[in-house]
Design a protein around this motif. Sequence first.
Motif, PDB file in Angstrom:
ATOM      1  N   TYR A  30      42.046  28.562  35.518  1.00 43.84           N
ATOM      2  CA  TYR A  30      41.132  29.588  34.985  1.00 43.84           C
ATOM      3  C   TYR A  30      41.623  30.992  35.318  1.00 43.84           C
ATOM      4  N   GLN A  82      54.327  26.235  24.449  1.00 52.95           N
ATOM      5  CA  GLN A  82      55.315  25.330  23.841  1.00 52.95           C
ATOM      6  C   GLN A  82      56.493  25.146  24.767  1.00 52.95           C
ATOM      7  N   ARG A 118      37.714  13.757  40.665  1.00 51.92           N
ATOM      8  CA  ARG A 118      38.901  14.602  40.762  1.00 51.92           C
ATOM      9  C   ARG A 118      39.176  14.889  42.233  1.00 51.92           C
ATOM     10  N   LEU A 129      48.420  22.747  33.676  1.00 50.84           N
ATOM     11  CA  LEU A 129      47.297  22.543  34.589  1.00 50.84           C
ATOM     12  C   LEU A 129      46.143  21.898  33.838  1.00 50.84           C
ATOM     13  N   LYS A 130      45.440  20.998  34.563  1.00 53.67           N
ATOM     14  CA  LYS A 130      44.278  20.344  33.944  1.00 53.67           C
ATOM     15  C   LYS A 130      43.035  21.081  34.393  1.00 53.67           C
ATOM     16  N   PHE A 131      42.314  21.646  33.456  1.00 52.43           N
ATOM     17  CA  PHE A 131      41.022  22.231  33.812  1.00 52.43           C
ATOM     18  C   PHE A 131      40.068  22.074  32.643  1.00 52.43           C
ATOM     19  N   PHE A 138      54.527  28.276  40.314  1.00 51.22           N
ATOM     20  CA  PHE A 138      54.586  29.177  39.170  1.00 51.22           C
ATOM     21  C   PHE A 138      55.587  30.297  39.431  1.00 51.22           C
ATOM     22  N   VAL A 158      50.021  25.791  43.326  1.00 48.17           N
ATOM     23  CA  VAL A 158      50.234  26.268  41.963  1.00 48.17           C
ATOM     24  C   VAL A 158      50.989  27.591  41.951  1.00 48.17           C
ATOM     25  N   TRP A 159      50.538  28.528  42.789  1.00 50.19           N
ATOM     26  CA  TRP A 159      51.118  29.871  42.750  1.00 50.19           C
ATOM     27  C   TRP A 159      52.585  29.844  43.119  1.00 50.19           C
ATOM     28  N   THR A 195      50.695  38.322  30.940  1.00 49.46           N
ATOM     29  CA  THR A 195      49.478  37.559  30.649  1.00 49.46           C
ATOM     30  C   THR A 195      49.798  36.289  29.854  1.00 49.46           C
ATOM     31  N   VAL A 205      51.104  33.454  24.202  1.00 50.15           N
ATOM     32  CA  VAL A 205      50.526  32.280  24.880  1.00 50.15           C
ATOM     33  C   VAL A 205      51.060  31.006  24.220  1.00 50.15           C
ATOM     34  N   PHE A 206      51.065  31.031  22.901  1.00 42.57           N
ATOM     35  CA  PHE A 206      51.518  29.881  22.132  1.00 42.57           C
ATOM     36  C   PHE A 206      52.988  29.576  22.429  1.00 42.57           C
ATOM     37  N   ILE A 233      39.310  26.140  24.683  1.00 43.33           N
ATOM     38  CA  ILE A 233      39.704  27.553  24.742  1.00 43.33           C
ATOM     39  C   ILE A 233      40.980  27.772  23.952  1.00 43.33           C
ATOM     40  N   LEU A 281      44.669  31.939  35.766  1.00 44.84           N
ATOM     41  CA  LEU A 281      45.867  32.285  34.991  1.00 44.84           C
ATOM     42  C   LEU A 281      45.547  32.624  33.535  1.00 44.84           C
ATOM     43  N   ILE A 282      44.527  31.972  32.964  1.00 45.74           N
ATOM     44  CA  ILE A 282      44.220  32.300  31.565  1.00 45.74           C
ATOM     45  C   ILE A 282      43.223  33.462  31.470  1.00 45.74           C
ATOM     46  N   PRO A 296      43.206  36.802  32.241  1.00 43.09           N
ATOM     47  CA  PRO A 296      43.522  38.101  31.625  1.00 43.09           C
ATOM     48  C   PRO A 296      43.533  38.032  30.108  1.00 43.09           C
ATOM     49  N   THR A 297      44.236  37.038  29.543  1.00 41.73           N
ATOM     50  CA  THR A 297      44.304  36.939  28.088  1.00 41.73           C
ATOM     51  C   THR A 297      42.928  36.712  27.481  1.00 41.73           C
ATOM     52  N   ALA A 304      49.457  27.786  32.319  1.00 41.65           N
ATOM     53  CA  ALA A 304      48.209  27.094  32.638  1.00 41.65           C
ATOM     54  C   ALA A 304      47.842  26.094  31.547  1.00 41.65           C
ATOM     55  N   PHE A 305      47.945  26.519  30.290  1.00 38.18           N
ATOM     56  CA  PHE A 305      47.581  25.614  29.189  1.00 38.18           C
ATOM     57  C   PHE A 305      48.523  24.417  29.120  1.00 38.18           C
ATOM     58  N   ALA A 322      51.483  33.597  32.131  1.00 40.41           N
ATOM     59  CA  ALA A 322      50.501  32.940  33.000  1.00 40.41           C
ATOM     60  C   ALA A 322      49.642  31.963  32.200  1.00 40.41           C
ATOM     61  N   ALA A 323      49.102  32.428  31.081  1.00 44.25           N
ATOM     62  CA  ALA A 323      48.203  31.573  30.304  1.00 44.25           C
ATOM     63  C   ALA A 323      48.970  30.401  29.685  1.00 44.25           C
ATOM     64  N   GLU A 326      43.785  23.145  41.599  1.00 49.21           N
ATOM     65  CA  GLU A 326      44.708  23.520  40.531  1.00 49.21           C
ATOM     66  C   GLU A 326      43.947  23.927  39.273  1.00 49.21           C
ATOM     67  N   GLY A 327      42.787  23.276  39.065  1.00 44.41           N
ATOM     68  CA  GLY A 327      41.969  23.638  37.918  1.00 44.41           C
ATOM     69  C   GLY A 327      41.485  25.076  38.028  1.00 44.41           C
TER      70      GLY A 327
END
Lengths: 298, 274
Positions: A15, B158, A3, B99-101, B182, B178-179, B88, B153-154, B107, A17-18, A20-21, B95-96, B91-92, A10-11
């Motif tokens: 983390y 989408q 990578r 972004l690739k993580f 976004f 990213v920031w 929240t 989030v869902f 999760i 960004l997700i 808080p939820t 990311a989902f 943001a999530a 970015e990865g």
Amino acid sequence: MARSPLERREGRAGYVLIAPTTILLMVFYLFPLAQTVVYSFTDWNPGTGTIGNVVGAQNFVDVLTNAEFLRAAGNTALYVVVVVPCSLALGLFFAALLATPFRGRGLYRTLIFTPYIAPIVGSALIFSYLLTPLGGLVNNGLGLFGFQPIAFLTSEPWAMVSVIVFSIWQLVGYTMIIYSAALSNVPPSYYEAATIDGAGPVRRFFSISLPLVAPTSGFLAITGLIGSLQVFTQVYVLTGGGPLGSTETLLYWIYQQGFVFFQGGPASAGAVILLAVGILVSVIQLKVLARRDSVELA
Amino acid sequence: MRARKLAPAIARHAILIVASLIFFGPFVWMLLTSVKSSSEALSFPPTFLPREWHFENYSDLFDVAPFGMYYLNSAVVTVFTTLGQVLTSLAAGYAFARLKFRGSNVIFVVLLAALLVPFEVVFTPLISLLSSLGWLNTYQGLIVPNVPSILGVFLFRQFFSSFPTEIEDASRMDGAGVWRRFRSIMAPMATPMIGSFAILSFVYNWNNFFFQFLAVNRTEFFTVPIGLAQLQSSQAATSFNLLMAGSTLAILPVFLVFLLFQRQIVTAMSGGLR
């Protein structure tokens, strides 16, 4: 796979960004969920927060042989079996009536949808007023036809009937809106072709609309079932679980065990049983949704 | 020929008028009763319009119960919960979707599974957790546990997934992190979805009963639904005019929001399915 530094950065942002939820869900949902499962094997007291003993499966034995729990389970089952199909059928009926444009369509749709967005406490209070024996609008109406007043909220089987009718009334707007969205995706050419072939409106409904909204029906049936398993507010406002427990539902029973009698063990065991039913339903739901190709889990 | 076309249209209107009376009529009756006297509320035969208009029922209601405080509490709890849910989830969801993580799929599936299990089931340990944090009868206790919104989030995932990637790619080429992407591209583009989700959240949060019912027992932190249920037990069937005035006050804010933003509510509700 190698990578690049950019991807890695970015990865990390992902983390963050997700976070808080996910963190809040872990603390306020997953952690209590795990506690519920653990406590179901103990004699936990939610009032004092103390755990005296591990009692093994005793809570489950007690709960599943407890007459009040079984009655609450029966009441919940009856509620689900009537409310879910009726709210779906009526929702689809009104969605179909309102499917084609005509004057007044938007107004009708708004009026039928209103109960769903009103706070349940408020609308249940209106029902308790309408259903009151002396001077309530419903009994006044029945009186015109020579009927004796009925104590709708304090006698069997009328209390359960009232809770069920209220819930259907409250839910139909939601199912109607979801069905309307589904029906609007049906290509008009299907109906045109059927009309040319001589199919009337009833035939068109049963041969085109009904089969094509089947995935929506599956979705609504299962989410409706999950929602109905948790029914509480209307029972609390309309009947308080009475008369003689005839409208007490599972969540109501769990609430009383945990918060009125401080029996955390049986309350948790009841919750785990409710949870097991919920998970079973969730699995079915995921299958239904997967069949629709609408949830990309990949 | 004309009659044959007309008859179904008339039947349709007849059915829908009856339905409108059943579904909306109770709210009209509530509003009319809220300005009747308590005896007229239960009179036989019933009156449609009040014989005397008792607008003072509303001020009486404020004497019987601190509805102003309930309103303030409901407003604080609803606004901050909704704000938290939007931020929240936005943001999530981004990311989902973009972004690739490592572990993101796992999760997300866990989140989806959590969506399908009733939240209400875990309330006993949740309330005891809030109690040990000292959060019962506090604003943070009413707000924070409700902030994570899997539905949100869902919805945002989408939304961002179905959005063309070209603009964001171009911006990435230009060196925007990213920031920056976004904040200055993706979030502004999501404005319609933010609006829809915020309004739906507002309605759900304003109407929340079960959780608030468990998390507060001091009048100072009662919200409108809790205060109304409390009013019912204290006024036990004697003054339906006051109870209907209370119901009117509880229902009015969501009705106004609904009338103004009906389209957004419907979009967010049916958007959760696609």
